[in-house]
Design a protein around this motif. Structure first.
Motif: not given
Ligand SMILES: O=c1ccn([C@@H]2O[C@H](COP(=O)(O)OP(=O)(O)O)[C@@H](O)[C@H]2O)c(=O)[nH]1
Ligand SMILES: O=C(O)[C@@H](COP(=O)(O)O)O[C@H]1O[C@H](CO)[C@@H](O)[C@H](O)[C@H]1O
Length: 320
Positions: A160, A162, A169, A174-176, A198, A248-249, A251
């Motif tokens: 994941r 960020y 990138t 990601g996935g904070r 995850q 990726t998404h 945020h």
């Protein structure tokens, strides 16, 4: 320590990659099993259409693995519903499903309403803000469910990154809330779930008759609540994990994730109480005072509610 030994024993046999579940093999295993893909979508006009298009092209028209694509329009203020319909999804408005009930809010409400509105024996949840979606997300998640009758729930894992507003990138950034809140809480209180890399990811699949047996926490508590409740209901050996590569998404802001963190902490607290593991002299507060960069203070409410197991509602209706 016993729990971690259990995770070590569980991890190998219950972990796979999307490539291990080729669609032609799944078609052999599908039989009469129906599959619904449900996308909760609030203001996702820029991404929902592409995701639905890929599912329809690759998993309905090219290979009829998926029987239903349902987008739950979660009180969007943009053209999410139109984009989803144009791409070939059935769209329901969150508050119009089971409209006899007082509407609740947030992602958990969208997912519960999606379960009520869809028809598949297997339900696949996919976020509608993904920018890395591929058909293998769906085939990877349904693989273990179609092939192994003892598997009832499959959670995605992925790298994941960020992706900042500047487009830079940061691998693993990601996935904070996963890293700062969910993972520590699960390792502290439900260490059997520590093997889910995850735990908050929005992509997972399960048998309908299992999902109908658990409550859905509203807002962003839903993923945490489902993991803990499904562990209790079906046990770790009925849960699996599939590596889908990377995700990726779009945020959210740090302030939004602060509210999400509060919702997840309250969800964890509710399960500790329900499981008789904490006795509260007083209940935790659900207000959160946040401070903006201009020094402004915002008092927000991070309370979560809960929908009952859908089966209990259907039973009441039958009785009625
Ligand atoms: O009230 C809500 C909040 C979120 N979502 C959807 O749930 C998914 C995950 O939400 P979000 O992207 O806001 O969470 P994040 O991935 O940033 O943690 C997305 O498809 C959202 O559109 C929804 O349907 N209703
Ligand atoms: O995993 C996380 O920490 C959060 C935030 O992710 P980012 O830090 O924006 O990559 O994203 C997830 O959490 C939500 C709460 O469970 C889920 O609903 C989302 O689907 C998921 O993206």
């Amino acid at each position: 320590m016993r729990a971690l030994a259990k995770v070590q024993e569980w991890y190998g046999p219950h972990s796979s990659t999307a490539a291990e579940w080729p669609v032609d093999a799944l078609m052999m295993a599908k039989g009469n099993t129906t599959i619904s893909v449900v996308l909760p979508a609030r203001d996702e006009e820029s991404t929902v259409g592409d995701i639905v298009t890929v599912i329809r092209r690759d998993l309905v028209e090219r290979v009829p693995l998926v029987d239903e694509i349902l987008v739950v329009d979660s009180n969007s203020t943009d053209s999410t519903a139109a984009r989803a319909r144009e791409a070939g999804a059935r769209v329901v408005a969150q508050d119009e499903v089971l409209s006899q009930l007082e509407p609740l809010t947030g992602k958990g409400e969208a997912l519960w309403k999606g379960l009520a509105a869809c028809k598949g024996d297997i339900v696949v949840y996919i976020d509608a803000d993904l920018r890395s979606f591929g058909a293998h997300y769906v085939s990877g998640l349904v693989g273990p469910l179609l092939v192994d009758g003892d598997t009832h729930f499959v959670k995605a894992t992925y790298e994941r990154p960020y992706v900042g507003a500047d487009g830079v990138t940061q691998r693993g950034g990601g996935g904070r809330v996963t890293e700062l809140v969910a993972r520590p809480l699960l390792n502290m209180f439900w260490p059997e779930l520590a093997g889910f890399a995850q735990p908050l990811g929005g992509e997972y699949a399960a048998r309908r008759d299992v999902l109908e047996q658990v409550p859905y926490v509203t807002e962003y508590g839903v993923e945490f609540g489902l993991l803990v409740d499904l562990l209790q209901l079906v046990g770790l050996d009925a849960m699996a994990q599939v590596d889908l590569g990377h995700r990726t998404h779009t945020h959210q802001s740090m302030a939004a994730l602060g509210r999400m963190a509060g919702q997840i902490m309250l969800t964890a607290w509710s399960r500790l109480e329900r499981q008789g593991r904490v006795l509260a002299a007083e209940r935790p507060a659900h207000t959160l005072l946040q401070f903006g960069i201009e020094g402004q203070a915002d008092l927000v409410d991070v309370a979560v509610a809960e929908r009952p197991p859908l089966a209990s509602l259907l039973l009441e209706e039958d009785v009625a």
